[in-house]
Design an enzyme around this catalytic site. Sequence first.
Site, PDB file in Angstrom:
ATOM      1  N   CYS A   1       0.796  -1.041   0.156  1.00 30.29           N
ATOM      2  CA  CYS A   1      -0.003  -0.154   0.082  1.00 30.29           C
ATOM      3  C   CYS A   1       0.983   1.218  -0.006  1.00 30.29           C
ATOM      4  O   CYS A   1       1.448   1.574   1.141  1.00 30.29           O
ATOM      5  CB  CYS A   1      -0.873   0.106   1.191  1.00 30.29           C
ATOM      6  SG  CYS A   1      -2.114   1.437   1.263  1.00 30.29           S
ATOM      7  N   LEU A   2       0.937   1.876  -1.052  1.00 28.06           N
ATOM      8  CA  LEU A   2       1.885   2.998  -1.450  1.00 28.06           C
ATOM      9  C   LEU A   2       1.307   4.014  -2.363  1.00 28.06           C
ATOM     10  O   LEU A   2       1.247   3.313  -3.408  1.00 28.06           O
ATOM     11  CB  LEU A   2       3.383   2.448  -1.792  1.00 28.06           C
ATOM     12  CG  LEU A   2       4.601   3.421  -1.741  1.00 28.06           C
ATOM     13  CD1 LEU A   2       4.807   3.965  -0.310  1.00 28.06           C
ATOM     14  CD2 LEU A   2       5.908   2.719  -2.287  1.00 28.06           C
TER      15      LEU A   2
END
Length: 547
Positions: free
Chosen positions: A478-479
């Site tokens: 999750c970036l």
Amino acid sequence: MPLSIIITVLQNKKISVPFKKEYTVSELTKEIVRRANIPSDDVYILEHNDSELYAQDTLEDLGLNDNEQLVIKLAVPPKTIVGEPDSTTTTTTPTTSTSTSTSTTSPVGADLVGPTSAMTISKSVLIEEIRQIDIIVLDLSGSMKASAFKGSARPGELEMTRIEMAQALFQTFTDKFVQQEVPACVGLVCFGERIELTFAPTRNFDTFSTELGAVVANQSKTRLYEAIKMAGETIVSFIAMPEEKRGVKLAPPHLLNCRVFALTDGQDNSNVEPFGVYQYLKEHNIVLDAIPIGEGADKLGSFTKATGGTCFVANSSVEGVGLFEREALLNLAARDNFKPFSLAIDSRQAFESLAAEFVTTIERKVEVTAGKYVSQISSAAVSSSTTSSGSSKRILKEYNAFKQEIDSSTNPVFHIFVSDSNISSWRILMKGPQGTAYEQGYFLVSAVFPDDYPFKPPKVRFETKVYHCNISSDGAVCLDILKDQWSPALSIHKVMLSLSSLLTSPNPHDPLDVVKAGVYRDNPNEYWNQARSWTTIYASSPPATYS
């Protein structure tokens, strides 16, 4: 023909600039500034189709032609790229604050009911064709107000009713659709003594979650099989709709997976034969997944198996939410050996005699790349690459720059390995950041560049298991710069710096693993101890092929 340039600082005035394929974006920008007579001391960026262009790319690299339209605008102060080194900062060991701030420790599972995050879908997902249609089938019988489990499986874990558990699981389900950008639609059929299509298939996950959270378990009877049939009919009708009415574009039939996902706490008591429902699902190639809470598990275990689906079980809210975060639960295409209706079931007797199967977790299939990975890029990899010419040149340029950075370092953090048959497939070995729970670890990260790179981000995944709230059990990350904040001006080197920084500084407010995020918020010492333990178990030495 010349390029058409829109100049935002001059009220969107247009000028023309001669097209030269050998121009770099930086050179073209300077030429535009000179021709437009705008202040040369300011910093400008060039955009194409709302994407910022990388300064060192040539127009040929980017695949741009004459008569294209570009936009020049003032650069805003740059967003800090996580992991970009700064001369005034140093990496420190994550610690638990013992200062004057106080926090309230909530029971494990207390924040599992209701939406877990704001749901924002990137533009690329909205225009992508749908490859999966899911209809949730939810039991609203009065018994769903009973406790989901007999006592807490873990001390301090929140006691939940069955309907609360169901809402938590399927809201996790839709949250992860958004976070992992699964190109899917989801609908809802509720049943008890009545059977209702509560929500037609949609990509509007916000409204869907609101509707899901409002359902009330107050009915009698359990008309499970009829509800499964209605869910199947809903999928068939949705596929048959004209695209303009459906509102989404569907993938071709051979790429489209369809599923009914049932949650119930009891046996069907409507006297409907499940074999007829199975035949309907088989006719339309619709898989049944299920998660029973309470009775009724045996029949669902055999029914799901007959379709090629899976019957999931969980013994606590934490186990359930963790299960519903798994990529292979969310995305049928990610399942290993997924073959709907592969069993020879041609009679009621064969259907009813099938032994039930249950699983507590499910692994994604491992993508196998032909050839081997090498530390020096080969000309064969470039020439046989499936990516476009411009994309290959950009990837090669990034490889050379990244490799030069590595070779000039006395203690490099990264090592690159590229497929000897495909320049767009990389493996990067990353050392854990010093001063953190990961510092003794070696983490293998895969990076696959899309055909339209750099206009879309690379697909990046941890192949080594890592304990982190922003990295899923399947290695998804999750970036923001790998999603809606991606820009062609970024590079895989900056992505890797961001991943290294992410290990140092987790973000529990936007987790891929809500259970680990809860541990981080409530007991940071335990979180870092677990991270250290996983590093020892899974990452204490580099994989032999990449050492």
